[in-house]
Write a protein that holds these residues in place. Sequence first.
Motif, PDB file in Angstrom:
ATOM      1  N   ALA A  18      43.467  -1.523  56.199  1.00  0.00           N
ATOM      2  CA  ALA A  18      43.831  -0.101  56.271  1.00  0.00           C
ATOM      3  C   ALA A  18      44.720   0.301  55.103  1.00  0.00           C
ATOM      4  O   ALA A  18      45.692   1.057  55.246  1.00  0.00           O
ATOM      5  N   MET A  19      44.379  -0.194  53.929  1.00  0.00           N
ATOM      6  CA  MET A  19      45.139   0.099  52.705  1.00  0.00           C
ATOM      7  C   MET A  19      44.427   1.206  51.941  1.00  0.00           C
ATOM      8  O   MET A  19      43.699   0.953  50.979  1.00  0.00           O
ATOM      9  N   ASP A  20      44.628   2.435  52.375  1.00  0.00           N
ATOM     10  CA  ASP A  20      43.888   3.551  51.796  1.00  0.00           C
ATOM     11  C   ASP A  20      44.783   4.540  51.052  1.00  0.00           C
ATOM     12  O   ASP A  20      44.389   5.674  50.795  1.00  0.00           O
ATOM     13  N   GLY A  21      45.995   4.085  50.698  1.00  0.00           N
ATOM     14  CA  GLY A  21      46.912   5.004  50.028  1.00  0.00           C
ATOM     15  C   GLY A  21      47.621   4.368  48.857  1.00  0.00           C
ATOM     16  O   GLY A  21      46.997   3.901  47.915  1.00  0.00           O
ATOM     17  N   GLU A  22      48.954   4.323  48.928  1.00  0.00           N
ATOM     18  CA  GLU A  22      49.786   3.840  47.828  1.00  0.00           C
ATOM     19  C   GLU A  22      50.430   2.506  48.188  1.00  0.00           C
ATOM     20  O   GLU A  22      50.346   2.028  49.307  1.00  0.00           O
ATOM     21  N   GLY A  23      51.115   1.940  47.177  1.00  0.00           N
ATOM     22  CA  GLY A  23      51.948   0.772  47.433  1.00  0.00           C
ATOM     23  C   GLY A  23      51.194  -0.508  47.700  1.00  0.00           C
ATOM     24  O   GLY A  23      51.672  -1.366  48.448  1.00  0.00           O
ATOM     25  N   VAL A  24      50.029  -0.659  47.087  1.00  0.00           N
ATOM     26  CA  VAL A  24      49.227  -1.862  47.308  1.00  0.00           C
ATOM     27  C   VAL A  24      48.952  -2.544  45.972  1.00  0.00           C
ATOM     28  O   VAL A  24      48.622  -1.891  44.976  1.00  0.00           O
ATOM     29  N   HIS A  25      49.089  -3.840  45.967  1.00  0.00           N
ATOM     30  CA  HIS A  25      48.768  -4.667  44.801  1.00  0.00           C
ATOM     31  C   HIS A  25      47.768  -5.735  45.229  1.00  0.00           C
ATOM     32  O   HIS A  25      47.885  -6.301  46.321  1.00  0.00           O
ATOM     33  N   ILE A  26      46.777  -5.993  44.384  1.00  0.00           N
ATOM     34  CA  ILE A  26      45.755  -6.997  44.679  1.00  0.00           C
ATOM     35  C   ILE A  26      45.826  -8.103  43.637  1.00  0.00           C
ATOM     36  O   ILE A  26      45.905  -7.840  42.441  1.00  0.00           O
ATOM     37  N   ARG A  27      45.773  -9.332  44.110  1.00  0.00           N
ATOM     38  CA  ARG A  27      45.589 -10.481  43.207  1.00  0.00           C
ATOM     39  C   ARG A  27      44.163 -10.979  43.412  1.00  0.00           C
ATOM     40  O   ARG A  27      43.801 -11.430  44.501  1.00  0.00           O
ATOM     41  N   LEU A  28      43.352 -10.868  42.377  1.00  0.00           N
ATOM     42  CA  LEU A  28      41.969 -11.332  42.400  1.00  0.00           C
ATOM     43  C   LEU A  28      41.893 -12.621  41.597  1.00  0.00           C
ATOM     44  O   LEU A  28      42.191 -12.631  40.404  1.00  0.00           O
ATOM     45  N   MET A  29      41.489 -13.706  42.255  1.00  0.00           N
ATOM     46  CA  MET A  29      41.467 -15.016  41.605  1.00  0.00           C
ATOM     47  C   MET A  29      40.089 -15.639  41.736  1.00  0.00           C
ATOM     48  O   MET A  29      39.494 -15.632  42.817  1.00  0.00           O
ATOM     49  N   VAL A  30      39.602 -16.166  40.624  1.00  0.00           N
ATOM     50  CA  VAL A  30      38.304 -16.849  40.619  1.00  0.00           C
ATOM     51  C   VAL A  30      38.483 -18.214  39.957  1.00  0.00           C
ATOM     52  O   VAL A  30      38.978 -18.301  38.830  1.00  0.00           O
ATOM     53  N   THR A  31      38.122 -19.279  40.665  1.00  0.00           N
ATOM     54  CA  THR A  31      38.178 -20.613  40.083  1.00  0.00           C
ATOM     55  C   THR A  31      36.766 -21.187  39.992  1.00  0.00           C
ATOM     56  O   THR A  31      35.819 -20.655  40.566  1.00  0.00           O
ATOM     57  N   ARG A  32      36.647 -22.304  39.284  1.00  0.00           N
ATOM     58  CA  ARG A  32      35.335 -22.886  39.036  1.00  0.00           C
ATOM     59  C   ARG A  32      34.706 -23.469  40.295  1.00  0.00           C
ATOM     60  O   ARG A  32      33.508 -23.756  40.322  1.00  0.00           O
ATOM     61  N   GLY A  33      35.483 -23.642  41.346  1.00  0.00           N
ATOM     62  CA  GLY A  33      34.945 -24.154  42.600  1.00  0.00           C
ATOM     63  C   GLY A  33      35.487 -25.528  42.949  1.00  0.00           C
ATOM     64  O   GLY A  33      36.426 -26.029  42.320  1.00  0.00           O
ATOM     65  N   VAL A  34      34.886 -26.138  43.958  1.00  0.00           N
ATOM     66  CA  VAL A  34      35.353 -27.430  44.476  1.00  0.00           C
ATOM     67  C   VAL A  34      34.766 -28.570  43.652  1.00  0.00           C
ATOM     68  O   VAL A  34      33.577 -28.582  43.335  1.00  0.00           O
ATOM     69  N   ARG A  35      35.616 -29.522  43.320  1.00  0.00           N
ATOM     70  CA  ARG A  35      35.186 -30.707  42.582  1.00  0.00           C
ATOM     71  C   ARG A  35      34.966 -31.881  43.540  1.00  0.00           C
ATOM     72  O   ARG A  35      35.593 -31.956  44.601  1.00  0.00           O
ATOM     73  N   SER A  36      34.100 -32.789  43.139  1.00  0.00           N
ATOM     74  CA  SER A  36      33.820 -33.948  43.991  1.00  0.00           C
ATOM     75  C   SER A  36      34.917 -34.998  43.907  1.00  0.00           C
ATOM     76  O   SER A  36      35.051 -35.844  44.804  1.00  0.00           O
ATOM     77  N   THR A  37      35.705 -34.918  42.838  1.00  0.00           N
ATOM     78  CA  THR A  37      36.757 -35.910  42.612  1.00  0.00           C
ATOM     79  C   THR A  37      37.787 -35.302  41.665  1.00  0.00           C
ATOM     80  O   THR A  37      37.452 -34.381  40.906  1.00  0.00           O
ATOM     81  N   PRO A  38      39.036 -35.776  41.673  1.00  0.00           N
ATOM     82  CA  PRO A  38      40.040 -35.227  40.756  1.00  0.00           C
ATOM     83  C   PRO A  38      39.742 -35.601  39.310  1.00  0.00           C
ATOM     84  O   PRO A  38      40.105 -36.666  38.821  1.00  0.00           O
ATOM     85  N   TYR A  39      39.061 -34.688  38.613  1.00  0.00           N
ATOM     86  CA  TYR A  39      38.672 -34.941  37.225  1.00  0.00           C
ATOM     87  C   TYR A  39      38.391 -33.602  36.572  1.00  0.00           C
ATOM     88  O   TYR A  39      37.898 -32.674  37.205  1.00  0.00           O
ATOM     89  N   GLN A  40      38.669 -33.492  35.259  1.00  0.00           N
ATOM     90  CA  GLN A  40      38.590 -32.206  34.591  1.00  0.00           C
ATOM     91  C   GLN A  40      37.186 -31.784  34.193  1.00  0.00           C
ATOM     92  O   GLN A  40      36.935 -30.598  33.970  1.00  0.00           O
ATOM     93  N   ASP A  41      36.242 -32.708  34.088  1.00  0.00           N
ATOM     94  CA  ASP A  41      34.886 -32.380  33.628  1.00  0.00           C
ATOM     95  C   ASP A  41      34.224 -31.407  34.599  1.00  0.00           C
ATOM     96  O   ASP A  41      34.072 -31.708  35.785  1.00  0.00           O
ATOM     97  N   PRO A  42      33.809 -30.210  34.130  1.00  0.00           N
ATOM     98  CA  PRO A  42      33.171 -29.239  35.028  1.00  0.00           C
ATOM     99  C   PRO A  42      31.892 -29.746  35.683  1.00  0.00           C
ATOM    100  O   PRO A  42      31.446 -29.183  36.685  1.00  0.00           O
ATOM    101  N   ARG A  43      31.318 -30.810  35.160  1.00  0.00           N
ATOM    102  CA  ARG A  43      30.073 -31.324  35.738  1.00  0.00           C
ATOM    103  C   ARG A  43      30.277 -31.994  37.082  1.00  0.00           C
ATOM    104  O   ARG A  43      29.299 -32.304  37.769  1.00  0.00           O
ATOM    105  N   VAL A  44      31.539 -32.181  37.504  1.00  0.00           N
ATOM    106  CA  VAL A  44      31.777 -32.731  38.846  1.00  0.00           C
ATOM    107  C   VAL A  44      31.991 -31.625  39.883  1.00  0.00           C
ATOM    108  O   VAL A  44      32.260 -31.918  41.050  1.00  0.00           O
ATOM    109  N   VAL A  45      31.846 -30.367  39.478  1.00  0.00           N
ATOM    110  CA  VAL A  45      31.973 -29.255  40.430  1.00  0.00           C
ATOM    111  C   VAL A  45      30.741 -29.237  41.337  1.00  0.00           C
ATOM    112  O   VAL A  45      29.602 -29.309  40.866  1.00  0.00           O
ATOM    113  N   ILE A  46      30.970 -29.137  42.638  1.00  0.00           N
ATOM    114  CA  ILE A  46      29.881 -29.247  43.606  1.00  0.00           C
ATOM    115  C   ILE A  46      29.718 -27.996  44.466  1.00  0.00           C
ATOM    116  O   ILE A  46      28.975 -28.015  45.447  1.00  0.00           O
ATOM    117  N   SER A  47      30.391 -26.912  44.109  1.00  0.00           N
ATOM    118  CA  SER A  47      30.283 -25.684  44.902  1.00  0.00           C
ATOM    119  C   SER A  47      30.219 -24.484  43.965  1.00  0.00           C
ATOM    120  O   SER A  47      30.531 -24.598  42.778  1.00  0.00           O
TER     121      SER A  47
END
Length: 311
Positions: free
Chosen positions: A100-129
């Motif tokens: 019910a945020m149809d007026g003033e005084g609202v802030h949105i944080r929109l966050m997008v990440t690469r998704g879930v990884r299969s293991t703790p590792y930086q290579d994007p090729r281990v992303v599984i979602s």
Amino acid sequence: MTDHATGTHVFTPDPRNDAVLIDVDGALLPRPQAMVSVFDSGFMLGDGVWEGLRVHRGRIAFLDRHLDRLYAGAKAILMDIGIDRAALTRRLYAALDANAMDGEGVHIRLMVTRGVRSTPYQDPRVVISPATIVIIPEWKTPAPETATRMLNLFTVHVRRGYPDVQDPKLNSHSKLNCITACIQAAQAGADEALMLDPHGFVATCNSTHFFIVRGGEVWTSSGDYCLDGITRRIVIEVAREAGIPVFERNFSLSDVYGADEAFTTGTFAGVAPVGVVDGRVLGTERGAMVARLQALYRARIEADVASAVRP
């Protein structure tokens, strides 16, 4: 160090936020249940992009510009957001409607990440979602005195780096550079950090952009070592439309210390005056140029949301 944000990020806590619904991948969840996996790319590595958005008269201000930056950033790091702009816009407004945020005084944080990884590792090729998309709407407005309270800035040793190290133009989740700058400024008793570029010229603040006023001219950095700020760009545009000379250029701390006025820009607080930099008093009250730019910026927000069409 204080236990709350200072400067342009001061706000009054709102008890309604305890019950706010947060969108996690399209599911609206109560705040205590809004969670992501410990294997999520954002939590694990800071791998993602984000936007801060303000709501005015029930419309998200400058949404097209924010989505331009979000999708461009995702493309630059080879991350597929997974939904198009229209679908993301519908999701943003659905989160507002659910709360019910149809007026003033609202802030949105929109966050997008690469998704879930299969293991703790930086290579994007281990992303599984698919990408993780989180929308946090909050009742959050700047403290009333933000428009006139004179900020205290401190120049820190932490620099904004070269783009071949980590491009400062990317609005990434990896914010340790800015966080360490913020910590040093806070330890020095300042509201925010003023950061230099690798050549010693003024670049930006740790969470806002920085401008000075000299002889009726408005100066800001070249933009080479800072985020392409939405509010920064709009202030430059409205100033030029009003006939105010604006220059994106290199300038030093000596130019800052001798300035007539200074101010910061950011999505949350808009245009905020600066009174002290490194102990040098630039002014004790908001100057005429800052007041004029605040009015021009408010008018541009009004015009933007007046033309915005909700899905």
